[in-house]
Design a protein around this motif. Sequence first.
Motif, short mmCIF file in Angstrom:
data_model
loop_
_atom_site.label_atom_id
_atom_site.label_comp_id
_atom_site.label_asym_id
_atom_site.label_seq_id
_atom_site.Cartn_x
_atom_site.Cartn_y
_atom_site.Cartn_z
N ARG A 120 4.33 1.88 5.82
CA ARG A 120 3.13 2.70 6.02
C ARG A 120 3.08 3.88 5.06
N ALA A 121 4.22 4.54 4.89
CA ALA A 121 4.27 5.70 4.01
C ALA A 121 3.96 5.30 2.57
N ALA A 139 2.27 2.66 1.60
CA ALA A 139 0.87 2.24 1.52
C ALA A 139 -0.04 3.47 1.43
N LYS A 140 0.28 4.50 2.20
CA LYS A 140 -0.52 5.73 2.15
C LYS A 140 -0.41 6.39 0.79
N GLN A 141 0.80 6.47 0.24
CA GLN A 141 1.00 7.06 -1.09
C GLN A 141 0.23 6.27 -2.15
N THR A 142 0.25 4.97 -2.04
CA THR A 142 -0.48 4.13 -2.99
C THR A 142 -1.97 4.37 -2.88
N LYS A 143 -2.46 4.49 -1.66
CA LYS A 143 -3.89 4.72 -1.45
C LYS A 143 -4.31 6.07 -2.04
N VAL A 144 -3.53 7.10 -1.78
CA VAL A 144 -3.84 8.43 -2.30
C VAL A 144 -3.78 8.44 -3.82
#
Length: 66
Positions: free
Chosen positions: A5-6, A8-13
């Motif tokens: 999850r972390a 994926a969030k970093q990739t999204k940002v």
Amino acid sequence: MGRGRAKAKQTKVARELKYSVPTTDFDSLQRELSGGSSNSRRDEVFADQRADRDGYSQEDDDDWRR
């Protein structure tokens, strides 16, 4: 475990930052780059605010020289 999850969030940002188109206030940029006397007055105000916050003033700096 739990890194999915972390990451994926970093990739999204990172993707949002990479592909976003920021809006630029060209009028503000022109005022900032043109300089002028308004900047010096603003610097004096900020110096006074810092002195008030820190309990220190430019006059304190001059006292040791006398």
